[in-house]
Motif scaffolding. Structure first.
Motif, PDB file in Angstrom:
ATOM      1  N   CYS A  28      76.402 181.609  38.933  1.00 53.79           N
ATOM      2  CA  CYS A  28      77.127 180.561  38.202  1.00 53.79           C
ATOM      3  C   CYS A  28      76.728 180.560  36.731  1.00 53.79           C
ATOM      4  O   CYS A  28      75.612 180.927  36.369  1.00 53.79           O
ATOM      5  CB  CYS A  28      76.818 179.183  38.780  1.00 53.79           C
ATOM      6  N   VAL A  70      76.890 177.558  33.939  1.00 52.45           N
ATOM      7  CA  VAL A  70      77.219 176.137  33.780  1.00 52.45           C
ATOM      8  C   VAL A  70      76.818 175.700  32.381  1.00 52.45           C
ATOM      9  O   VAL A  70      75.656 175.793  32.000  1.00 52.45           O
ATOM     10  CB  VAL A  70      76.477 175.268  34.824  1.00 52.45           C
ATOM     11  N   VAL A 127      77.570 168.352  35.319  1.00 54.83           N
ATOM     12  CA  VAL A 127      77.709 168.419  36.775  1.00 54.83           C
ATOM     13  C   VAL A 127      76.854 167.320  37.383  1.00 54.83           C
ATOM     14  O   VAL A 127      75.665 167.226  37.101  1.00 54.83           O
ATOM     15  CB  VAL A 127      77.255 169.794  37.318  1.00 54.83           C
ATOM     16  N   ILE A 175      78.044 173.382  43.860  1.00 51.73           N
ATOM     17  CA  ILE A 175      78.725 174.457  43.138  1.00 51.73           C
ATOM     18  C   ILE A 175      78.350 175.785  43.805  1.00 51.73           C
ATOM     19  O   ILE A 175      77.177 176.129  43.884  1.00 51.73           O
ATOM     20  CB  ILE A 175      78.289 174.483  41.658  1.00 51.73           C
ATOM     21  N   THR A 215      82.133 179.246  37.138  1.00 53.18           N
ATOM     22  CA  THR A 215      81.911 178.987  35.717  1.00 53.18           C
ATOM     23  C   THR A 215      82.360 177.564  35.399  1.00 53.18           C
ATOM     24  O   THR A 215      83.492 177.191  35.726  1.00 53.18           O
ATOM     25  CB  THR A 215      82.725 179.981  34.856  1.00 53.18           C
ATOM     26  N   ILE A 216      81.484 176.788  34.772  1.00 52.33           N
ATOM     27  CA  ILE A 216      81.865 175.446  34.318  1.00 52.33           C
ATOM     28  C   ILE A 216      81.623 175.413  32.813  1.00 52.33           C
ATOM     29  O   ILE A 216      80.482 175.437  32.343  1.00 52.33           O
ATOM     30  CB  ILE A 216      81.063 174.365  35.065  1.00 52.33           C
ATOM     31  N   ALA A 227      83.450 170.590  30.140  1.00 52.10           N
ATOM     32  CA  ALA A 227      84.071 170.282  31.435  1.00 52.10           C
ATOM     33  C   ALA A 227      83.144 169.335  32.200  1.00 52.10           C
ATOM     34  O   ALA A 227      81.935 169.358  32.004  1.00 52.10           O
ATOM     35  CB  ALA A 227      84.294 171.549  32.236  1.00 52.10           C
ATOM     36  N   VAL A 253      82.273 167.852  36.140  1.00 54.27           N
ATOM     37  CA  VAL A 253      82.476 167.928  37.585  1.00 54.27           C
ATOM     38  C   VAL A 253      81.573 166.884  38.235  1.00 54.27           C
ATOM     39  O   VAL A 253      80.349 166.955  38.089  1.00 54.27           O
ATOM     40  CB  VAL A 253      82.129 169.333  38.125  1.00 54.27           C
ATOM     41  N   ILE A 262      82.918 172.847  44.341  1.00 53.33           N
ATOM     42  CA  ILE A 262      83.650 173.942  43.702  1.00 53.33           C
ATOM     43  C   ILE A 262      83.265 175.219  44.446  1.00 53.33           C
ATOM     44  O   ILE A 262      82.115 175.641  44.414  1.00 53.33           O
ATOM     45  CB  ILE A 262      83.289 174.085  42.207  1.00 53.33           C
ATOM     46  N   ILE A 310      86.146 176.324  35.829  1.00 53.39           N
ATOM     47  CA  ILE A 310      86.578 175.015  35.352  1.00 53.39           C
ATOM     48  C   ILE A 310      86.514 175.074  33.825  1.00 53.39           C
ATOM     49  O   ILE A 310      85.440 175.184  33.233  1.00 53.39           O
ATOM     50  CB  ILE A 310      85.657 173.887  35.875  1.00 53.39           C
TER      51      ILE A 310
END
Lengths: 401, 374
Positions: free
Chosen positions: A304, A306, A310, A315, A320-321, A325, A327, A332, A338
């Motif tokens: 991931c 990030v 979050v 996750i 990818t966040i 963004a 969450v 996810i 995202i």
């Protein structure tokens, strides 16, 4: 080929569609649905088998088996690539008499009598790929042997108001099952069947053959085999299990079961070295948490990236966040992206989705006037949500928007 | 391999052990931990596998228990094969072999293994360079130029300390190596050897046998330097991202370099995955009150404190209220609550009790040995 005798063989019913998971099981069977950051539902019964010392597992597949067969492979991730025993996928097959789908749970086992007979087992454990729990089947087997039972059914004591959602076992003081009701309106007991059975194979084998030869009977354990055994006064006992156990058959329960992992008061611990959960590990670099990331009370796994916010979320690998963004209270699934400015709240986003910039998936329950309109928002697998698009609570998206 | 070439890979796990003696006290250079979940040998091994090489020998010398444990049957690199696959080549494997002094002696020690291989070409690699490289392109160039030896190099800017561990090449217009300097007293821009070489098997056999008869053991001295004019030794420039580990300081920096997302993406391209031993760790848990910025984190970590600019390996625990910055914490390190940790490298299974303060410096990180309890 010569096979060494196995005391106990497990049969895992993994052929169900899981239709109440809608878009998530559109092209994969329910047991292959991702759970808990780096697992799939089937990792739980498989890991339980291995941790319980059961090294021979037949996995019965039928609905959309590709993802499942691919995932299980030769069973190596669970140490089930064995010369004698191991994991075997058992889809329906053609015989000299023709070909048949599995017509029910009992018929599925009936069609695989030859597989079980190869190992000449004394006992067969029947499992399903629908539940999240950690359980030592060996303790249940000891109980089965001590009681001298033909069938042992694992049960949980559930609140009375929920009992009508389950198969309910009515027992005497000595754990003997004296009656059984499927989803009763007025439950006579609160012992709910967990869908985990141990049978003495010699006896079960005969019941399966008789069931198959009776054209008037359903080919199903709950509807025919268990009632037939009761009728014949076979020794049937209930085995009480007190740990965490959750059916993940609906979108809400799948979401809840993921959130349970984040609640320290709920007894499902994936970090226990004594009862390790195995899975096919992704081949990805460690996760990178960026300079703008804010992450609390969440689980995030390998691969991931990030850089956003979050909170209370699970996750899965390779997600990818982006920066900006958000969450929260969401799941996810692997490989999704995202984008910046997107907000995902109380939602499940499937595998390999793209949630465009500024998109809004789901809302918090407080933000909805009429609570009946609120529910988890769901985006299926491989879906692109375009910039600034909105997915409402309870909505299930199975095509790009 | 794209055009049916048979290629044998040979990895030297112990070369350069001496450059980071703390980390290699109980392991080989190849089994030094790197990048949150890897060991250094994962990089050359994955590069070979991703280049279509499916027969690899790992030449070891000493301290190789952790290496054997890590590699196992080679399954995680898809090298548990009937045909080809992974071969561990410890010393003393036949009468003439023993503790080797250099690459040529090491090769002589595994001469039979090389001789019996069906390969036409051999790729040699050490474990001191972390990079993603496609060896099939090196072999293509080797064949196209008709070289006797092709040496992989990179343009780099090195300081005097790094130069002490460098082999520096000069080339003529055709890219042929005309001058080789070993551990030169220089600093600045240089063409440094990445210690990866391609040769035909027959050529390799010849030089190894000749060296044995003349008691020559150093490939760099006897061949690259000694035969520069006689052999056609060509350079292959590797232009991708790389780190060359020559000291604790460069090891520290190479790890922290991965906090640059661009570097991480270049070292781990999606189509050229880096394989390693699987540990079945659960995902990373970020507790309430956790704060993590600019860090690389392996699975199985449980973070309750603050982490900035760190590389955490699998299974690390950071206690409540702890503040950890600029640190490399290897597998299963436990940092107690309210600790204050800065510029520290902990080896495997280190435990730091609650409320401790440990500070190193960016150019001299504090190293804490395997299993230590503080």
């Amino acid at each position: 080929m010569y096979k060494t005798k196995k005391e106990c063989v497990a049969m895992l019913l993994a052929g169900g569609q899981g239709s109440r998971l809608y878009a998530l099981t559109h092209d994969m069977a329910k047991p292959a649905v991702p759970y808990g950051g780096k697992y799939r539902i089937i990792d739980f019964p498989l890991s339980n088998c291995v941790n319980s010392g059961i090294d021979t597992v037949g996995v019965l597949t039928q609905y959309q088996p590709l993802a499942l067969h691919d995932y299980i492979g030769n069973g190596q991730p669970w140490d089930l690539d064995k010369l004698n025993g191991g994991a075997h996928c058992l889809p329906p097959y053609q015989t000299a008499l023709g070909a048949e789908w599995y017509k029910g749970t009992a018929n599925a086992i009936y069609q695989n009598i030859a597989f079980i007979d190869r190992y000449d087992p004394d006992y067969v454990v029947m499992l399903s790929g629908d539940h999240i729990y950690k359980m030592d089947y060996n303790k249940m087997l000891q109980f089965h042997k001590e009681k001298g039972a033909v069938a042992t059914i694992a049960v949980q004591d559930v609140p009375l108001e929920e009992a009508s959602r389950f198969g309910i076992m009515i027992t005497d003081d000595d754990s003997n099952i004296i009656d059984f009701e499927e989803k009763p309106k007025n439950p006579r007991s609160t012992f709910a069947s967990m869908g985990i059975y141990i049978f003495s194979w010699k006896e079960l084998r005969q019941y399966l053959i008789d069931n198959e030869n009776n054209p008037d009977e359903d080919k199903d354990f709950g509807k025919a085999i268990i009632p037939n055994m009761l009728k014949a006064n076979e020794k049937m006992v209930a085995y009480m299990f007190e740990g965490y156990w959750k059916d993940v058959g609906t979108l809400d329960s799948l979401w809840e079961a993921n959130m349970d992992l984040l609640n320290p008061n709920i007894p499902i611990d994936l970090y226990d070295p004594e009862w390790k959960m195995y899975s096919k590990n992704p081949i990805m670099p460690p996760q990178y948490i960026g300079p703008n990331a804010v992450i609390e009370n969440s689980m995030v796994t390998d691969g991931c990236v990030v850089d956003g916010t979050v909170d209370f979320s699970v996750i899965y690998e390779g997600v990818t966040i982006e920066k900006g963004a958000t969450v929260t209270d969401s799941i996810i699934m692997p490989g999704s992206v995202i984008k910046s400015g997107a907000v995902v709240e109380y939602a499940i986003v499937g595998e390999n989705c793209v949630v465009g910039e500024g998109a809004q998936i789901g809302v918090r329950p407080e933000a909805v006037e009429n609570r009946d309109d609120w529910g988890i928002a769901v985006v299926g697998h491989n879906i692109t949500i375009s910039e600034n698009a909105k997915v409402l609570p309870k909505q299930i998206i199975s095509e790009n928007i | 391999m794209s055009n049916n070439r048979n290629v044998l890979g040979l990895i030297f796990s112990n070369m350069h052990d001496g450059t980071i003696p703390d980390l290699t006290k109980e392991r080989t250079m190849g089994s030094v931990l790197f990048g949150g979940r890897y060991r250094l040998i994962d990089f050359p091994l994955s590069n070979m596998v991703n280049s279509g090489i499916d027969e690899v020998g790992v030449v070891t010398k000493s301290n190789y228990q952790s290496l054997l444990d890590h590699l196992g049957s080679g399954r995680e690199w898809d090298l548990a094969r009937k045909i080809g696959g992974l071969h561990l080549l410890p010393p003393f494997s036949h009468v003439q072999s023993g503790m080797y002094r250099g690459r040529l002696e090491a090769l002589y020690g595994v001469f039979n293994f090389i001789n019996y291989s069906n390969a036409d070409y051999v790729v040699l690699s050490d474990c001191d360079v972390v990079t993603s490289i496609d060896f099939s392109k090196v072999i293509d160039q080797h064949i196209a130029t008709g070289a006797d030896i092709t040496a992989v190099y990179a343009k780099d800017i090195i300081n005097a300390e790094q130069a002490q561990h460098a082999t520096v090449f000069s080339f003529n217009e055709e890219g042929r190596i005309v001058d080789v300097l070993l551990a030169p007293h220089i600093s600045g821009a240089a063409n440094i050897s990445l210690n990866m070489f391609v040769l035909s098997k027959e050529f390799l056999k010849n030089i190894v046998l000749e060296a044995a008869s003349k008691s020559l053991y150093s490939f760099e001295q006897a061949i690259l330097q000694g035969r520069t004019r006689e052999y056609k030794i060509m350079g292959y420039e590797h232009e991708g991202y790389f780190s060359k580990i020559t000291s604790m300081e460069t090891f520290y920096k190479a790890n922290l370099d991965l906090l640059n997302l661009d570097n991480r993406n270049k070292l781990f391209p999606e189509n050229r995955p880096v394989y390693t031993k699987v540990r079945d760790n659960p995902p990373v848990k970020f507790a309430i009150g956790a704060s993590v910025k600019n860090s690389l984190i392996g699975d199985g970590c449980i973070i309750e404190g603050t982490v900035e600019n760190c590389v955490l390996f699998r299974g690390v625990k950071i206690g409540k209220g702890a503040v950890v910055k600029n640190a490399i914490l290897m597998q299963d390190t436990v940092i107690g609550s309210k600790c204050d940790i800065n510029a520290v490298i902990t080896d495997k299974n280190v435990t730091i009790s609650d409320m401790r303060m440990l500070t190193g410096s960016q150019n001299y990180p504090l190293y804490i040995g395997k299993g230590a309890v503080i």
